[in-house]
Design a protein around this motif. Sequence first.
Motif, PDB file in Angstrom:
ATOM      1  N   SER A   1      24.547 -81.994  65.109  1.00 55.64           N
ATOM      2  CA  SER A   1      25.551 -82.968  64.686  1.00 55.64           C
ATOM      3  C   SER A   1      26.951 -82.630  65.174  1.00 55.64           C
ATOM      4  O   SER A   1      27.729 -83.524  65.514  1.00 55.64           O
ATOM      5  CB  SER A   1      25.571 -83.076  63.155  1.00 55.64           C
ATOM      6  OG  SER A   1      24.318 -83.500  62.659  1.00 55.64           O
TER       7      SER A   1
ATOM      8  N   SER B   1      22.333 -78.407  60.652  1.00 60.26           N
ATOM      9  CA  SER B   1      21.961 -79.802  60.431  1.00 60.26           C
ATOM     10  C   SER B   1      20.458 -79.998  60.432  1.00 60.26           C
ATOM     11  O   SER B   1      19.929 -80.841  59.705  1.00 60.26           O
ATOM     12  CB  SER B   1      22.579 -80.688  61.518  1.00 60.26           C
ATOM     13  OG  SER B   1      23.967 -80.800  61.355  1.00 60.26           O
TER      14      SER B   1
ATOM     15  N   GLU C   1      24.670 -84.515  54.334  1.00 57.64           N
ATOM     16  CA  GLU C   1      25.848 -85.264  54.780  1.00 57.64           C
ATOM     17  C   GLU C   1      25.589 -86.771  54.728  1.00 57.64           C
ATOM     18  O   GLU C   1      26.457 -87.551  54.322  1.00 57.64           O
ATOM     19  CB  GLU C   1      26.214 -84.840  56.203  1.00 57.64           C
ATOM     20  CG  GLU C   1      27.471 -85.498  56.735  1.00 57.64           C
ATOM     21  CD  GLU C   1      27.870 -84.980  58.105  1.00 57.64           C
ATOM     22  OE1 GLU C   1      28.722 -85.612  58.752  1.00 57.64           O
ATOM     23  OE2 GLU C   1      27.328 -83.940  58.532  1.00 57.64           O
TER      24      GLU C   1
ATOM     25  N   SER D   1      27.548 -89.973  52.473  1.00 57.78           N
ATOM     26  CA  SER D   1      28.067 -91.194  53.080  1.00 57.78           C
ATOM     27  C   SER D   1      27.406 -92.436  52.483  1.00 57.78           C
ATOM     28  O   SER D   1      28.077 -93.426  52.170  1.00 57.78           O
ATOM     29  CB  SER D   1      27.842 -91.147  54.594  1.00 57.78           C
ATOM     30  OG  SER D   1      28.242 -92.350  55.209  1.00 57.78           O
TER      31      SER D   1
ATOM     32  N   TYR E   1      31.245 -84.200  47.409  1.00 55.40           N
ATOM     33  CA  TYR E   1      30.642 -82.954  46.943  1.00 55.40           C
ATOM     34  C   TYR E   1      31.670 -82.000  46.349  1.00 55.40           C
ATOM     35  O   TYR E   1      31.306 -81.044  45.661  1.00 55.40           O
ATOM     36  CB  TYR E   1      29.901 -82.267  48.089  1.00 55.40           C
ATOM     37  CG  TYR E   1      28.628 -82.977  48.498  1.00 55.40           C
ATOM     38  CD1 TYR E   1      27.628 -83.236  47.570  1.00 55.40           C
ATOM     39  CD2 TYR E   1      28.425 -83.391  49.809  1.00 55.40           C
ATOM     40  CE1 TYR E   1      26.461 -83.890  47.935  1.00 55.40           C
ATOM     41  CE2 TYR E   1      27.260 -84.043  50.186  1.00 55.40           C
ATOM     42  CZ  TYR E   1      26.282 -84.293  49.244  1.00 55.40           C
ATOM     43  OH  TYR E   1      25.127 -84.940  49.604  1.00 55.40           O
TER      44      TYR E   1
ATOM     45  N   ASN F   1      30.687 -76.982  51.391  1.00 56.33           N
ATOM     46  CA  ASN F   1      30.117 -77.840  50.355  1.00 56.33           C
ATOM     47  C   ASN F   1      30.028 -77.034  49.054  1.00 56.33           C
ATOM     48  O   ASN F   1      29.108 -76.238  48.878  1.00 56.33           O
ATOM     49  CB  ASN F   1      28.728 -78.321  50.783  1.00 56.33           C
ATOM     50  CG  ASN F   1      28.129 -79.332  49.825  1.00 56.33           C
ATOM     51  OD1 ASN F   1      28.242 -79.200  48.612  1.00 56.33           O
ATOM     52  ND2 ASN F   1      27.473 -80.341  50.370  1.00 56.33           N
TER      53      ASN F   1
END
Length: 232
Positions: free
Chosen positions: A9, A78, A109, A113, A119, A185
């Motif tokens: 990503s 990712s 992630e 969205s 978070y 996060n």
Amino acid sequence: MLLADFGTSYCKLLDTELDTSPRVVPARSLGADFRADLATGHNGRRRAQAYVNELTALAWGGEALIDEPDFVLLDCGSRDIKFVRYAGGRLADMGWNAECGASMGFTIELLASHYHLDYQTLPVPERAFSVTCGVLGLSHIFDAVVEGNPEAVAVARFVKGIALNAYRFAGEPARLYLSGGLCDNPLFVASLPCQVAPLGRFVLLQGLLRARQRGAAAAPSSIRLESATEKR
């Protein structure tokens, strides 16, 4: 020299002659002809003159950043999770899971969205879903929402389940060094049932810096520096 950690990503880049600090760019923003001198990461082989195995880069990055003879370093990306464990200053164990860790960071992630969640503000739930795969675990969220649970609670339980799975994969250490975007996060970090030391997103770049200095001969536990043209 341009060093790059080509993630799925995001890409982490460091030009040793021009940059004062590493930078993060979306992977999709790089042109098809973008190349680095030395790289690691999922897409590194096809985008660099020389390639360093991700476990090698992680191990060398840990050596550069952690001034302890015994430690466990977990990298959450990712699309996969991987760890290295050092004992007495030497590499003692390692693991790489691209199946049960599939799309873990990407899914976390994506959920933020989709459900418009932050978070930074979500509390750690008391219970977690039993999650072993970022993709397959989505059904737990959908089922919980259908049953009337708030979306934020369902997602938080999913994230905690992901964190617990990663913790078990790393061998359930009392202290865990964490690498990757999930360092940012707080829900994921707080869901790990141990002392956590986040190292940020540039651990593998630190490993590339060490690879540049030391060369292939010093690769930990015979993991080696590869030509980017070698087959996986």
